[in-house]
Write a protein that holds these residues in place. Structure first.
Motif, PDB file in Angstrom:
ATOM      1  N   THR A   1     -31.661  27.496 -16.646  1.00  0.00           N
ATOM      2  CA  THR A   1     -32.812  26.878 -15.986  1.00  0.00           C
ATOM      3  C   THR A   1     -34.088  27.697 -16.140  1.00  0.00           C
ATOM      4  OG1 THR A   1     -32.175  27.938 -13.943  1.00  0.00           O
ATOM      5  CG2 THR A   1     -31.527  25.654 -14.222  1.00  0.00           C
TER       6      THR A   1
ATOM      7  N   PHE B   1     -30.028  26.017  -8.462  1.00  0.00           N
ATOM      8  CA  PHE B   1     -28.987  26.099  -9.492  1.00  0.00           C
ATOM      9  C   PHE B   1     -28.712  27.557  -9.831  1.00  0.00           C
ATOM     10  CE2 PHE B   1     -27.678  26.437 -13.890  1.00  0.00           C
ATOM     11  CZ  PHE B   1     -26.668  25.512 -13.974  1.00  0.00           C
TER      12      PHE B   1
ATOM     13  N   GLU C   1     -28.538  16.436  -8.417  1.00  0.00           N
ATOM     14  CA  GLU C   1     -28.517  17.865  -8.723  1.00  0.00           C
ATOM     15  C   GLU C   1     -28.505  18.732  -7.478  1.00  0.00           C
ATOM     16  OE1 GLU C   1     -31.676  16.666 -10.499  1.00  0.00           O
ATOM     17  OE2 GLU C   1     -30.972  16.597 -12.560  1.00  0.00           O
TER      18      GLU C   1
ATOM     19  N   ALA D   1     -25.705  21.601  -6.618  1.00  0.00           N
ATOM     20  CA  ALA D   1     -26.006  23.023  -6.392  1.00  0.00           C
ATOM     21  C   ALA D   1     -25.499  23.460  -5.031  1.00  0.00           C
ATOM     22  CB  ALA D   1     -27.506  23.261  -6.511  1.00  0.00           C
TER      23      ALA D   1
END
Lengths: 326, 164
Positions: A93, A111, B52, B56
């Motif tokens: 990322t 993330f 997403e 996560a």
């Protein structure tokens, strides 16, 4: 389908670059540490020891692969791979320049934090699978430390998120075009200091390296590993370290911002990340190890409340300024 | 879009396989590792569905947090105290019956509901929507959850206090 091919190629390029950088970071650290202690460091292999990492890799490749007789074979063999994957994935990322990265997710930083927290799975697989009391104790301590330091680490990493008003890493970088977050009055400096401390703990570096305290635990969770598996664990550890340095440079030091033409951006970014890495290394070679109970006390009694307060103060500042994010 | 069904079925197979392994493995430590795999697979499915944020959080809280704490408990009881624990599944028949019943119920429910063949595209930023909903429409449950966690924290501190 071309999207998939593009993503594959981008991933391949970033992975190769990461492995290259990580390999040479070991040399950088050894040289830096040597200079701090008035030594020369690696010098024999190649000019100024520049080929040393390659020689090390070749040596590890040719070493015998030893598996302890009573080890949990499957877990033992899988552990280095499971340990390495998060270390590599965190680079997915990170935008290395505007629009240059594998995947600029809208939850980029989340993330990053989630994947880097997965590293502990590989670590305790190694500690347990080795069937060695030192490795097990080391993995236990690592679990302890991760539980304690994950929260302050996440809270300090959220300070730039609040200031930028976005979880997307490229937005955080562009939000610092005027003022790098490390120069943000009071909040920036405190958050950066807390980030460095929690980074040291998350990467298990001195003064928080109780899980590989050589005097008590030999080499910690990797004590039974040799050859290429040992190399994979080292690679994973350094990749994690370099990745966190990139994150620090992105969150606080303005990522690719710098003088000169735009194509110099990735170079500036790399230099800043190496600066963060050297700062961490500097601390590593200057301090002594602290005890387990002290490490836990620092986290729960000092860092966690302080980082929480800092986060609330940042939220207050953002609301008062009614800046981005409102 | 062609890769999406492929990813879904591969992840589903992984998820079901590892979930079965969690309950069928004798070795408790392996069972936890399969649990980590199952939770990661769930995150993968979330990711394939463009959720997403959920993916996560799934990784951060479950695969990173819960699994770590379970491992901690196992290591403390088994290797350090020296008591060997193996997982036994004596209720396996009744478990299969209950699981089969739930599966049939879910399948009949899905068969009745008309499902669109293609997933409608996401228009807004899901993460932003979740954040705004949490602090407007769902603020009461959110705050109640915080009180619940506080109570749990206080309870844990009470049990962990040193003996006087």
């Amino acid at each position: 389908m071309t999207d998939a091919v593009d993503a594959f190629v981008a991933g391949f390029i970033v992975l190769s670059a990461v492995v290259g950088v990580v390999t040479y970071v070991t040399l950088l650290e050894r040289k830096f540490a040597a200079r701090m202690q008035s030594r020369i460091g690696p010098y024999r292999v190649g000019p100024h020891g520049l080929l040393q990492p390659i020689a090390d890799a070749l040596k590890l490749l040719m070493k015998e692969d030893i598996v302890p007789r009573l080890a949990d074979r499957v877990v033992y063999n899988l552990a280095p791979i499971v340990f390495l994957i998060p270390g590599m994935l965190i680079f997915a990322t990170i935008p290395f320049a505007p629009g240059l990265g594998v995947a600029d997710l809208n939850i980029g930083i989340l993330f990053f934090l989630a994947v880097s927290a997965m590293e502990i799975v590989g670590l305790f697989m190694a500690g347990w699978g080795s069937n060695n009391k030192y490795a097990l104790l080391s993995a236990m301590r690592a679990v302890n430390q991760i539980i304690s330091y994950d929260l302050p680490f996440i809270f300090t990493a959220l300070v730039p998120v609040l200031l930028a008003g976005s979880l997307r890493l490229s937005d955080i970088a562009t939000a610092q075009a005027g003022l790098w977050f490390v120069f943000y009055p009071v909040i920036g400096q405190l958050a950066f200091a807390a980030f460095i401390i929690t980074t040291l703990a998350a990467e298990n570096r001195v003064p928080f390296d109780i899980l590989e305290a050589e005097s008590e635990l030999v080499a910690g969770f990797r004590v039974e590993y040799s050859g290429m598996k040992f190399a994979l664990i080292q690679l994973g550890e350094y990749a994690h370290m370099v990745g966190t340095s990139f994150l620090g440079a992105l969150l606080f030091l303005g990522a690719w911002a710098g003088p000169g033409p735009a194509w110099l951006g990735p170079v500036w970014f790399l230099l800043k990340a190496m600066g963060v890495f050297l700062l961490v290394t500097w601390v590593r070679w200057s301090f002594v190890r602290i005890r387990v109970d002290q490490i836990l006390a620092i986290s729960w009694k000092l860092l966690l409340p302080l980082s929480l307060l800092l986060l609330m103060a940042t939220a207050l500042v953002v609301v008062l300024r009614s800046g981005p994010g409102v | 879009m062609t890769l999406e069904p492929l990813a879904f079925w591969a992840l589903s197979a992984l998820l079901v396989g590892s979930a079965l392994a969690v309950v069928l493995t004798k070795n408790l430590f392996h069972s936890v590792l399969y649990l980590a795999l199952a939770l990661t697979g769930t995150a993968g499915i979330f990711l394939a569905l463009e959720a997403e944020f959920l993916a996560a959080v799934q990784l951060l809280l479950y695969a990173g947090g819960v699994v770590t704490i379970v491992v901690f408990a196992i290591v403390v009881t088994e290797r350090l105290v020296g008591e060997r624990i193996t997982q036994t599944s004596r209720q396996i028949v009744s478990g299969v019956v209950v699981a089969g019943g739930v599966l049939i119920g879910v399948l009949t429910f899905i068969a009745r509901a008309p499902l669109p063949a293609t997933r409608p595209p996401l228009v807004a930023d899901v993460t932003q929507a979740i954040g705004q909903l949490l602090f407007s429409r769902f603020v009461l449950p959110f705050e109640l959850l915080a009180v619940l966690f506080l109570a749990a924290l206080l309870g844990a501190t009470y049990f962990a206090r040193p003996d006087e």
